[in-house]
Design a protein around this motif. Sequence first.
Motif, PDB file in Angstrom:
ATOM      1  N   GLY A   1      -0.613  17.841 -42.274  1.00  0.00           N
ATOM      2  CA  GLY A   1       0.567  18.378 -43.100  1.00  0.00           C
ATOM      3  C   GLY A   1       0.421  19.421 -44.864  1.00  0.00           C
ATOM      4  O   GLY A   1       1.049  20.149 -45.022  1.00  0.00           O
ATOM      5  N   HIS A   2      -0.938  19.760 -44.914  1.00  0.00           N
ATOM      6  CA  HIS A   2      -1.721  19.524 -45.977  1.00  0.00           C
ATOM      7  C   HIS A   2      -2.073  21.041 -45.807  1.00  0.00           C
ATOM      8  O   HIS A   2      -2.667  21.941 -45.072  1.00  0.00           O
ATOM      9  N   PRO A   3      -1.350  21.859 -46.822  1.00  0.00           N
ATOM     10  CA  PRO A   3      -1.278  23.606 -46.729  1.00  0.00           C
ATOM     11  C   PRO A   3      -2.924  23.750 -47.688  1.00  0.00           C
ATOM     12  O   PRO A   3      -3.690  25.297 -47.734  1.00  0.00           O
ATOM     13  N   ASP A   4      -3.791  23.410 -47.992  1.00  0.00           N
ATOM     14  CA  ASP A   4      -4.777  23.585 -48.591  1.00  0.00           C
ATOM     15  C   ASP A   4      -6.455  23.676 -47.988  1.00  0.00           C
ATOM     16  O   ASP A   4      -6.278  22.323 -47.999  1.00  0.00           O
ATOM     17  N   THR A   5      -6.110  24.405 -47.128  1.00  0.00           N
ATOM     18  CA  THR A   5      -7.573  24.206 -46.403  1.00  0.00           C
ATOM     19  C   THR A   5      -8.024  25.315 -46.876  1.00  0.00           C
ATOM     20  O   THR A   5      -7.839  27.105 -47.850  1.00  0.00           O
ATOM     21  N   VAL A   6     -10.241  25.413 -46.534  1.00  0.00           N
ATOM     22  CA  VAL A   6     -10.260  26.645 -46.442  1.00  0.00           C
ATOM     23  C   VAL A   6     -11.449  26.717 -45.409  1.00  0.00           C
ATOM     24  O   VAL A   6     -11.351  25.857 -44.333  1.00  0.00           O
ATOM     25  N   LYS A   7     -11.253  28.366 -44.540  1.00  0.00           N
ATOM     26  CA  LYS A   7     -11.520  28.686 -42.985  1.00  0.00           C
ATOM     27  C   LYS A   7     -13.719  28.567 -43.376  1.00  0.00           C
ATOM     28  O   LYS A   7     -14.091  28.787 -44.499  1.00  0.00           O
ATOM     29  N   LEU A   8     -13.867  27.644 -42.702  1.00  0.00           N
ATOM     30  CA  LEU A   8     -15.662  27.519 -42.206  1.00  0.00           C
ATOM     31  C   LEU A   8     -16.118  28.282 -41.768  1.00  0.00           C
ATOM     32  O   LEU A   8     -15.903  28.907 -41.253  1.00  0.00           O
ATOM     33  N   LEU A   9     -17.642  28.295 -42.678  1.00  0.00           N
ATOM     34  CA  LEU A   9     -18.856  29.573 -40.955  1.00  0.00           C
ATOM     35  C   LEU A   9     -18.879  28.647 -39.933  1.00  0.00           C
ATOM     36  O   LEU A   9     -19.449  27.925 -39.910  1.00  0.00           O
ATOM     37  N   SER A  10     -18.712  29.525 -39.043  1.00  0.00           N
ATOM     38  CA  SER A  10     -18.995  28.985 -37.880  1.00  0.00           C
ATOM     39  C   SER A  10     -20.560  29.365 -37.374  1.00  0.00           C
ATOM     40  O   SER A  10     -20.967  30.860 -37.651  1.00  0.00           O
ATOM     41  N   THR A  11     -21.184  28.687 -36.082  1.00  0.00           N
ATOM     42  CA  THR A  11     -22.811  28.672 -35.363  1.00  0.00           C
ATOM     43  C   THR A  11     -22.565  29.218 -34.485  1.00  0.00           C
ATOM     44  O   THR A  11     -21.290  28.837 -34.061  1.00  0.00           O
ATOM     45  N   VAL A  12     -22.578  30.332 -34.060  1.00  0.00           N
ATOM     46  CA  VAL A  12     -22.546  30.535 -32.452  1.00  0.00           C
ATOM     47  C   VAL A  12     -23.832  30.018 -31.933  1.00  0.00           C
ATOM     48  O   VAL A  12     -24.938  30.389 -31.861  1.00  0.00           O
TER      49      VAL A  12
ATOM     50  N   SER B   1      -7.196  28.421 -32.810  1.00  0.00           N
ATOM     51  CA  SER B   1      -7.260  29.533 -32.048  1.00  0.00           C
ATOM     52  C   SER B   1      -6.283  30.985 -32.561  1.00  0.00           C
ATOM     53  O   SER B   1      -5.561  30.891 -32.682  1.00  0.00           O
ATOM     54  N   ARG B   2      -6.423  31.991 -32.746  1.00  0.00           N
ATOM     55  CA  ARG B   2      -5.804  33.248 -33.423  1.00  0.00           C
ATOM     56  C   ARG B   2      -6.707  34.536 -33.685  1.00  0.00           C
ATOM     57  O   ARG B   2      -7.780  34.540 -33.608  1.00  0.00           O
ATOM     58  N   PRO B   3      -6.281  35.923 -33.567  1.00  0.00           N
ATOM     59  CA  PRO B   3      -6.560  37.175 -33.686  1.00  0.00           C
ATOM     60  C   PRO B   3      -7.573  37.159 -34.697  1.00  0.00           C
ATOM     61  O   PRO B   3      -6.934  36.410 -35.691  1.00  0.00           O
ATOM     62  N   MET B   4      -8.524  38.045 -34.606  1.00  0.00           N
ATOM     63  CA  MET B   4      -8.856  38.450 -35.800  1.00  0.00           C
ATOM     64  C   MET B   4      -8.827  38.420 -37.056  1.00  0.00           C
ATOM     65  O   MET B   4      -8.933  38.397 -37.989  1.00  0.00           O
ATOM     66  N   ALA B   5      -7.538  40.018 -36.701  1.00  0.00           N
ATOM     67  CA  ALA B   5      -6.658  40.098 -38.108  1.00  0.00           C
ATOM     68  C   ALA B   5      -5.801  39.050 -38.125  1.00  0.00           C
ATOM     69  O   ALA B   5      -5.464  38.781 -40.323  1.00  0.00           O
ATOM     70  N   GLN B   6      -5.820  37.690 -38.117  1.00  0.00           N
ATOM     71  CA  GLN B   6      -5.118  36.672 -39.199  1.00  0.00           C
ATOM     72  C   GLN B   6      -5.937  35.118 -38.872  1.00  0.00           C
ATOM     73  O   GLN B   6      -5.781  34.086 -39.614  1.00  0.00           O
ATOM     74  N   SER B   7      -7.233  35.790 -38.763  1.00  0.00           N
ATOM     75  CA  SER B   7      -8.503  34.434 -38.933  1.00  0.00           C
ATOM     76  C   SER B   7      -8.729  34.342 -40.641  1.00  0.00           C
ATOM     77  O   SER B   7      -8.645  32.884 -41.208  1.00  0.00           O
ATOM     78  N   GLY B   8      -8.064  35.100 -41.754  1.00  0.00           N
ATOM     79  CA  GLY B   8      -8.155  34.582 -43.404  1.00  0.00           C
ATOM     80  C   GLY B   8      -6.510  34.507 -44.236  1.00  0.00           C
ATOM     81  O   GLY B   8      -6.706  33.718 -44.881  1.00  0.00           O
ATOM     82  N   ASP B   9      -5.890  34.519 -42.954  1.00  0.00           N
ATOM     83  CA  ASP B   9      -5.027  33.835 -43.285  1.00  0.00           C
ATOM     84  C   ASP B   9      -4.396  32.354 -43.705  1.00  0.00           C
ATOM     85  O   ASP B   9      -5.341  31.890 -43.449  1.00  0.00           O
ATOM     86  N   PRO B  10      -4.308  31.589 -44.503  1.00  0.00           N
ATOM     87  CA  PRO B  10      -3.687  30.407 -44.678  1.00  0.00           C
ATOM     88  C   PRO B  10      -2.797  29.487 -43.137  1.00  0.00           C
ATOM     89  O   PRO B  10      -2.763  29.694 -42.674  1.00  0.00           O
TER      90      PRO B  10
END
Length: 67
Positions: free
Chosen positions: A33-44, A18-27
């Motif tokens: 503890g692994h830093p290599d992550t990818v944001k997934l497309l969400s379905t509503v 859970s984070r503000p929209m402005a931070q959605s693309g932040d790492p």
Amino acid sequence: MPRYDYRCRACGETFELSRPMAQSGDPATCPQGHPDTVKLLSTVGVGGVAQAPSASGGGCCGGGCCG
């Protein structure tokens, strides 16, 4: 606050933040503890039942004089 889904490229774990929209693309660091992550497309998912409009005449004068 919006929730975003991420997947860790190292261990494959999917997690949610859970984070503000402005931070959605932040790492994002995965729970392991692994830093290599990818944001997934969400379905509503939207639930409920749509109702048809009621047939109460209509037209220019209530439906009685138009022909």
